[in-house]
Motif scaffolding. Sequence first.
Motif, mmCIF file in Angstrom:
data_model
loop_
_atom_site.group_PDB
_atom_site.id
_atom_site.type_symbol
_atom_site.label_atom_id
_atom_site.label_comp_id
_atom_site.label_asym_id
_atom_site.label_seq_id
_atom_site.Cartn_x
_atom_site.Cartn_y
_atom_site.Cartn_z
ATOM 1 N N ALA A 190 7.028 8.281 -10.429
ATOM 2 C CA ALA A 190 5.769 7.705 -10.911
ATOM 3 C C ALA A 190 5.743 6.222 -10.537
ATOM 4 C CB ALA A 190 5.667 7.868 -12.423
ATOM 5 N N ARG A 191 4.527 5.689 -10.434
ATOM 6 C CA ARG A 191 4.373 4.283 -10.018
ATOM 7 C C ARG A 191 5.164 3.328 -10.922
ATOM 8 N NH1 ARG A 191 -0.245 2.821 -6.708
ATOM 9 N NH2 ARG A 191 -1.239 4.721 -7.451
ATOM 10 N N ASP A 192 5.133 3.585 -12.219
ATOM 11 C CA ASP A 192 5.861 2.704 -13.147
ATOM 12 C C ASP A 192 7.362 2.731 -12.877
ATOM 13 O OD1 ASP A 192 3.567 1.907 -14.311
ATOM 14 O OD2 ASP A 192 3.705 3.261 -16.050
ATOM 15 N N TRP B 179 2.396 0.108 -2.154
ATOM 16 C CA TRP B 179 1.850 1.223 -2.919
ATOM 17 C C TRP B 179 2.041 0.987 -4.421
ATOM 18 C CZ3 TRP B 179 4.418 4.609 -6.215
ATOM 19 C CH2 TRP B 179 3.611 5.639 -6.730
ATOM 20 N N THR C 50 2.436 10.378 -0.919
ATOM 21 C CA THR C 50 1.975 10.163 -2.296
ATOM 22 C C THR C 50 1.195 11.381 -2.779
ATOM 23 O OG1 THR C 50 -0.107 9.160 -1.602
ATOM 24 C CG2 THR C 50 1.769 7.683 -1.877
ATOM 25 N N GLY D 38 -1.365 11.812 -6.259
ATOM 26 C CA GLY D 38 -1.801 11.204 -7.511
ATOM 27 C C GLY D 38 -1.114 9.860 -7.708
ATOM 28 N N ASP D 39 -0.473 9.696 -8.853
ATOM 29 C CA ASP D 39 0.147 8.424 -9.176
ATOM 30 C C ASP D 39 1.663 8.434 -8.937
ATOM 31 O OD1 ASP D 39 -0.509 5.814 -10.002
ATOM 32 O OD2 ASP D 39 0.474 6.176 -11.926
ATOM 33 N N SER D 40 2.108 9.307 -8.010
ATOM 34 C CA SER D 40 3.543 9.374 -7.702
ATOM 35 C C SER D 40 3.764 9.271 -6.199
ATOM 36 C CB SER D 40 4.129 10.710 -8.191
ATOM 37 O OG SER D 40 4.054 10.796 -9.588
ATOM 38 N N ASP E 106 -3.786 -0.756 -7.175
ATOM 39 C CA ASP E 106 -4.637 -0.489 -8.373
ATOM 40 C C ASP E 106 -4.154 -1.126 -9.664
ATOM 41 O OD1 ASP E 106 -3.990 2.931 -9.566
ATOM 42 O OD2 ASP E 106 -2.816 1.113 -9.779
#
Length: 299
Positions: free
Chosen positions: A264-266, A295, A173, A175-177, A299
Amino acid sequence: MIAYSGNPLDRAGDKRGDAEWLTALRCDPRARILPLCRLQPLLKETGGEAVTELRYVSGADFRYLGGEGTVEVFLGLADGIAYFARDVSGADDAFVKFGTFKDARAAAALLSYEEVAIVGQAKALVDWHLRHKFCAQCGASTKMADAGYKRVCAACGAEHFPRTDPAVIMLVTEGDSCLLARNRRFTAGFSSALAGFVEPGESIEEAVAREVMEEVGLSVARVRYFASQPWPFPSSLMIGCFAESRTREIKIDGKEIIAAEWFARDAVKLLLSGERRDILLPRRDAIAYHLVKTWAEED
Ligand SMILES: [Zn+2]
């Protein structure tokens, strides 16, 4: 729940070395033996709902199938009943009336978690015996001992124990990826976490950092343990981790890994929900699926 873990049987490690104790359990008509043919477990389909479960055979049913050198191992106890697994390769025809032998990975998709874990234990153990008939120290033939948890060499006395090979599997991972990669062995469109075997003299954290550097050229800043999974193909223990990368500049090795991409998480959430279908994620029976899902939901 992670597939192949959660085995409900009591392995009775303190008692199984007692041959008399074990023989008494094996002679009990309630004893349940799981036949494996070329490492495939025997399954039965029950009722109109087509529920699939393991098809155990009673000790009495096995009288006609003895034979010198047959591999039969003790799996454990449940409610006072002993469970065993037995190699019946070559005797397929005798089992047609009981059920169908099915590839262990395919069977895992049909069985309960408890039964999948039992298949994993049975397959890994029987496979080890079939491939370790000779002493690694002197080359003489070895004999099974301790209910199947050991082989002993009659010539030099060396003891050999069933193998479990530790392997790390890590979701990188930044950051947010997270990084999803395509191994050369994967089918088209399929991406997953990175993985590799732990080498002698290496910690889990060191193995994660080395594999990530070798496969995608990323320097790992932090490793976080997630969970582990027995993986009986043939005898691995998958150690699942999250690995934070210092950078995003990927340099794939081109040998094992032929493509890797940050998501990205989305985007990962869309892949998990099936709303996005251009990338196939790992199957639910693999710890890689749980790494990605956990993962994505953080958050
Ligand atoms: Zn030997």
